[in-house]
Design a protein around this motif. Structure first.
Motif, PDB file in Angstrom:
ATOM      1  N   SER A  95     110.751  96.662  51.971  1.00 59.22           N
ATOM      2  CA  SER A  95     110.474  95.433  51.234  1.00 59.22           C
ATOM      3  C   SER A  95     110.576  94.220  52.148  1.00 59.22           C
ATOM      4  CB  SER A  95     111.453  95.301  50.063  1.00 59.22           C
ATOM      5  OG  SER A  95     111.252  94.084  49.377  1.00 59.22           O
ATOM      6  N   CYS A  96     111.631  94.195  52.947  1.00 59.48           N
ATOM      7  CA  CYS A  96     111.827  93.091  53.887  1.00 59.48           C
ATOM      8  C   CYS A  96     110.684  93.042  54.900  1.00 59.48           C
ATOM      9  CB  CYS A  96     113.170  93.267  54.598  1.00 59.48           C
ATOM     10  SG  CYS A  96     113.648  91.888  55.653  1.00 59.48           S
ATOM     11  N   LEU A  97     110.334  94.196  55.446  1.00 60.97           N
ATOM     12  CA  LEU A  97     109.263  94.276  56.438  1.00 60.97           C
ATOM     13  C   LEU A  97     107.925  93.833  55.855  1.00 60.97           C
ATOM     14  CD1 LEU A  97     108.128  95.170  59.189  1.00 60.97           C
ATOM     15  CD2 LEU A  97     108.018  97.508  58.275  1.00 60.97           C
ATOM     16  N   ASN A  98     107.604  94.333  54.671  1.00 62.44           N
ATOM     17  CA  ASN A  98     106.326  93.972  54.051  1.00 62.44           C
ATOM     18  C   ASN A  98     106.254  92.473  53.774  1.00 62.44           C
ATOM     19  OD1 ASN A  98     105.527  96.637  54.077  1.00 62.44           O
ATOM     20  ND2 ASN A  98     106.181  97.047  51.979  1.00 62.44           N
ATOM     21  N   GLY A  99     107.350  91.893  53.312  1.00 65.29           N
ATOM     22  CA  GLY A  99     107.364  90.464  53.046  1.00 65.29           C
ATOM     23  C   GLY A  99     107.196  89.643  54.312  1.00 65.29           C
ATOM     24  N   LEU A 100     107.889  90.033  55.358  1.00 64.53           N
ATOM     25  CA  LEU A 100     107.768  89.315  56.630  1.00 64.53           C
ATOM     26  C   LEU A 100     106.343  89.397  57.171  1.00 64.53           C
ATOM     27  CD1 LEU A 100     111.111  90.393  58.333  1.00 64.53           C
ATOM     28  CD2 LEU A 100     110.450  88.041  57.797  1.00 64.53           C
ATOM     29  N   ASN A 101     105.736  90.567  57.060  1.00 64.98           N
ATOM     30  CA  ASN A 101     104.363  90.716  57.536  1.00 64.98           C
ATOM     31  C   ASN A 101     103.391  89.834  56.762  1.00 64.98           C
ATOM     32  OD1 ASN A 101     104.572  92.454  59.727  1.00 64.98           O
ATOM     33  ND2 ASN A 101     104.529  94.296  58.455  1.00 64.98           N
ATOM     34  N   ARG A 102     103.732  89.539  55.507  1.00 60.85           N
ATOM     35  CA  ARG A 102     102.885  88.651  54.694  1.00 60.85           C
ATOM     36  C   ARG A 102     103.299  87.183  54.835  1.00 60.85           C
ATOM     37  NH1 ARG A 102     103.559  92.973  50.778  1.00 60.85           N
ATOM     38  NH2 ARG A 102     105.222  91.762  49.788  1.00 60.85           N
ATOM     39  N   ARG A 103     104.235  86.935  55.721  1.00 60.77           N
ATOM     40  CA  ARG A 103     104.744  85.593  55.997  1.00 60.77           C
ATOM     41  C   ARG A 103     105.471  84.990  54.802  1.00 60.77           C
ATOM     42  NH1 ARG A 103     100.754  82.149  59.857  1.00 60.77           N
ATOM     43  NH2 ARG A 103     102.737  81.039  60.061  1.00 60.77           N
ATOM     44  N   GLU A 104     106.041  85.861  53.970  1.00 63.11           N
ATOM     45  CA  GLU A 104     106.897  85.397  52.894  1.00 63.11           C
ATOM     46  C   GLU A 104     108.255  85.009  53.475  1.00 63.11           C
ATOM     47  OE1 GLU A 104     107.031  88.621  50.158  1.00 63.11           O
ATOM     48  OE2 GLU A 104     104.949  88.381  49.506  1.00 63.11           O
ATOM     49  N   VAL A 105     109.039  84.273  52.700  1.00 54.96           N
ATOM     50  CA  VAL A 105     110.315  83.780  53.194  1.00 54.96           C
ATOM     51  C   VAL A 105     111.481  84.213  52.307  1.00 54.96           C
ATOM     52  CG1 VAL A 105     111.631  81.741  53.869  1.00 54.96           C
ATOM     53  CG2 VAL A 105     109.159  81.791  54.220  1.00 54.96           C
ATOM     54  N   ILE A 106     111.431  83.859  51.041  1.00 58.80           N
ATOM     55  CA  ILE A 106     112.580  84.026  50.159  1.00 58.80           C
ATOM     56  C   ILE A 106     112.911  85.494  49.909  1.00 58.80           C
ATOM     57  CG2 ILE A 106     113.534  83.510  47.891  1.00 58.80           C
ATOM     58  CD1 ILE A 106     113.277  81.096  49.706  1.00 58.80           C
ATOM     59  N   VAL A 107     111.937  86.277  49.481  1.00 61.59           N
ATOM     60  CA  VAL A 107     112.200  87.684  49.148  1.00 61.59           C
ATOM     61  C   VAL A 107     112.678  88.490  50.361  1.00 61.59           C
ATOM     62  CG1 VAL A 107     111.157  89.828  48.330  1.00 61.59           C
ATOM     63  CG2 VAL A 107     110.717  87.700  47.113  1.00 61.59           C
TER      64      VAL A 107
END
Length: 273
Positions: A95-107
């Motif tokens: 979940s953390c990896l996928n969010g970072l790859n999408r340039r998300e921050v909070i999640v």
């Protein structure tokens, strides 16, 4: 796993970082995911309650046999625990990896905070069991049990702070575990990183700053027009991404190591019987 798991953006972000764990984070996460390929998607836990243990004991008349029943049962519970913990860690890592790859921050930041908690407790439990299992010996004609290990294993699996059914099952406060591990060598960044990520998880200042982009105009009266944005290309505070990547890399390594330590510990113990 030879393919890249970081997006082009994230790979570019990390490659020249001055923070060692950020720069090395992709390799550490890949190492974790490589081991995950060996972990089953389903696991059949052979669980024995008190009545079952009593039945097994009645059919055994040697002390060595009784030791084997007791410690095999403890090992089965420990194995179930490490599988459950690995699965939880894997969900959080991905979940953390996928969010970072999408340039998300909070999640990703919140997932990274949870990873720090999970990996800390897992590693502490692994070290405790390894230390104690190395000390256990089985002298001839001697029944060997440990209520301390029984209680630890019970808390590992059933421990909770939500309406615990027994005081022994009251889970240790996470801050106690974090501060204990933070006393170990090489962990000076653990508590600052955790505290920082907690502020993002809470409705607090650092989480707000993730939407602050830049000052567009300074008006004649000194007031500023500040751009706020939820778009992924906003100029958010890079410290959030750094702390998230640090926690992801650190936790992936800790969970990996704890899994191996605990697996080897109970396997080594059973070989003594």
């Amino acid at each position: 796993m030879s393919e890249r798991i970081y997006s082009d953006y994230l790979n570019e972000y990390c490659k020249d970082s001055s923070i060692f764990l950020v720069k090395e984070s992709e390799g550490r996460v890949k190492n974790f995911l490589n081991l995950d390929q060996e972990i089953p998607d389903q696991y059949r836990w052979r669980f024995s309650d008190l009545n079952s243990i009593v039945k097994q004991v009645r059919s055994e008349n040697t002390r060595q046999g009784l030791n084997k029943i007791y410690w095999t049962d403890q090992s089965r519970n420990i194995e179930a625990y490490i599988i459950m913990t690995w699965w939880r860690g894997n969900e959080l890592v991905r979940s953390c990896l996928n969010g970072l790859n999408r340039r998300e921050v909070i999640v990703p930041a919140i997932a990274a905070r949870s990873l720090l908690e999970l990996s800390t407790v897992f590693l502490l439990n692994a070290n405790t069991l390894e230390k104690n299992f190395k000390k256990i010996m089985f002298p001839p004609e001697t029944i060997v049990i440990s209520t301390d290990i029984e209680n630890l294993v019970a808390k590992m699996i059933w421990g909770t702070r939500y309406q615990p059914k027994d005081e022994l099952l009251t889970q240790t406060n996470i801050m106690t575990a974090l501060k204990k591990l933070a006393k170990s060598p090489g962990t000076k960044d653990l508590m600052p990183t955790y505290d920082f990520l907690c502020d993002i998880a809470h409705p607090s200042f650092i989480g707000n700053t993730s939407y602050w982009s830049h000052i567009e105009v300074i008006n004649p009266d000194g007031s500023e027009r500040r751009l706020m944005s939820r778009l992924t290309d906003r100029q958010y505070n890079t410290e959030i991404t750094d702390k998230t990547l640090w926690a992801l890399a650190w936790s992936s390594t800790c969970i990996y190591n704890a899994f191996i330590i605990m697996r080897d510990a109970y396997s080594g113990l059973l070989k003594k019987i």
